[in-house]
Design an enzyme around this catalytic site. Sequence first.
Site: not given
Ligand code: FAD
Ligand code: DHB
Length: 389
Positions: A200, A292, A296
């Site tokens: 980081y 991010p 978490k």
């Molecule tokens: P999601 O993964 O968002 O899943 C929700 C699902 O619901 C999706 O598949 C969507 O298509 C579906 N959906 C939405 N609306 C509807 C509807 N109306 N009807 C039916 N289905 C629906 N976290 C980290 O810790 N590190 C990272 O580097 C990181 N990078 C990220 C980058 C991006 C661009 C994003 C958006 C998030 C990132 N996160 C990261 C956060 C992490 O990916 C999320 O916290 C995690 O995906 C949460 O999971 P979830 O299943 O709650 O939500």
């Molecule tokens: C990654 C993303 C993060 O936000 C982080 O704190 C560490 C790793 C990753 O995508 O690998």
Amino acid sequence: MKTQVAIIGGGPSGLLLSQLLHTRGIESVVLERKTRDYVLGRIRAGVLEQGLVKLMEKAGCADRLHAEGILHDGTLISYGDQMFRVDFTEHTGTPVVVYGQTEVTRDLYDAREKAGGQIAFNVEDVLIHDADTDTPSITYMVDGQAQRLECDFIAGCDGFHGVSRQAIPLDVRREYEKVYPFGWLGILSETPPVNHELIYANSPRGFALCSMRNENLSRYYIQCSLSDKPEDWTDAAFWQELKRRIPADQAANLVTGPSIEKSIAPLRSFVTEPMRWGRLFLCGDAAHIVPPTGAKGLNTAASDVHYLFEGLKAFYADGRTDGIDSYSQKALARVWKAERFSWWFSSLMHRYPDQSAFDLKMQVADLEFLASNKAAQKAMAENYVGLPY
Ligand code: FAD
Ligand code: DHB
């Protein structure tokens, strides 16, 4: 159609909940707006806390994670050309595991398919009905056909842009939000990681993160402007900028190559309260977002799933409602601590457009304190590996 638990969203939260319920003979149907390939094409989190690893084990989905996940006993933090290490295992006895969200999701889809789990893809116009009664239901369209799903409970696992949170009336719902004035530009490249641990980096040019998925797949991020578009950044420009933000000896070791994915994510802190309304329960990004920094997002989604699964398990096993009644309060207590950590770590590592000379001195003082103080490192390590649940 009828089921016990209707799950909106086939991301990691929805799939993990569905698979855990299955281990207890509790039926669920998952409704996903996109296709499986679309969901698996999204490159997101990469660092798993032990709590999520244990849930994957409980769900019977941890074999590949154990075989391919990489244990990390610490992380590197740099500012300018200085770099120090926070040792997770020394301070907490617990490492984290580097294993991509894509792989977690793939393992869960494979397990649901193997178990004959019901997942409807490409659903549209999802609407929640009567969530504040004992007979909730969901209507939706799939392949041009109107469908109705009756259920005992609804799990809203549909991410930040889903419909579940909006189903909670405005006079009940309270939202807290902080939007950050920058984004993260991320790339994936088939090159060996620059270091065997994550770096980081706080640099005068902005934040950078060196991460990985395996020994020949690297994930790198740089802080960028919110107005930037991924196509504005050539691979050459990305690598040049990354090298300028990490310590010179690390930059000298960086192996570059073509990017196989490039995207920009905005940074946001967001929490909605309560996370339960009647028979509707919000899980994961549907209820909260963290910036991010510190990884978490996926891990707080997992702790929500744990609390909800335990509540539903007790309800179906012996009619107890204490678990579902305390769901929102238990989940939020942990979420707010993850929000604080992600906000603090983001504030420590980024350049802000309106940062004064005083603010910059505070950042350096905070970094120097962390670099030299074991108690500060222990507090950071405890948060990074994940608070207990
Ligand atoms: P999601 O993964 O968002 O899943 C929700 C699902 O619901 C999706 O598949 C969507 O298509 C579906 N959906 C939405 N609306 C509807 C509807 N109306 N009807 C039916 N289905 C629906 N976290 C980290 O810790 N590190 C990272 O580097 C990181 N990078 C990220 C980058 C991006 C661009 C994003 C958006 C998030 C990132 N996160 C990261 C956060 C992490 O990916 C999320 O916290 C995690 O995906 C949460 O999971 P979830 O299943 O709650 O939500
Ligand atoms: C990654 C993303 C993060 O936000 C982080 O704190 C560490 C790793 C990753 O995508 O690998």
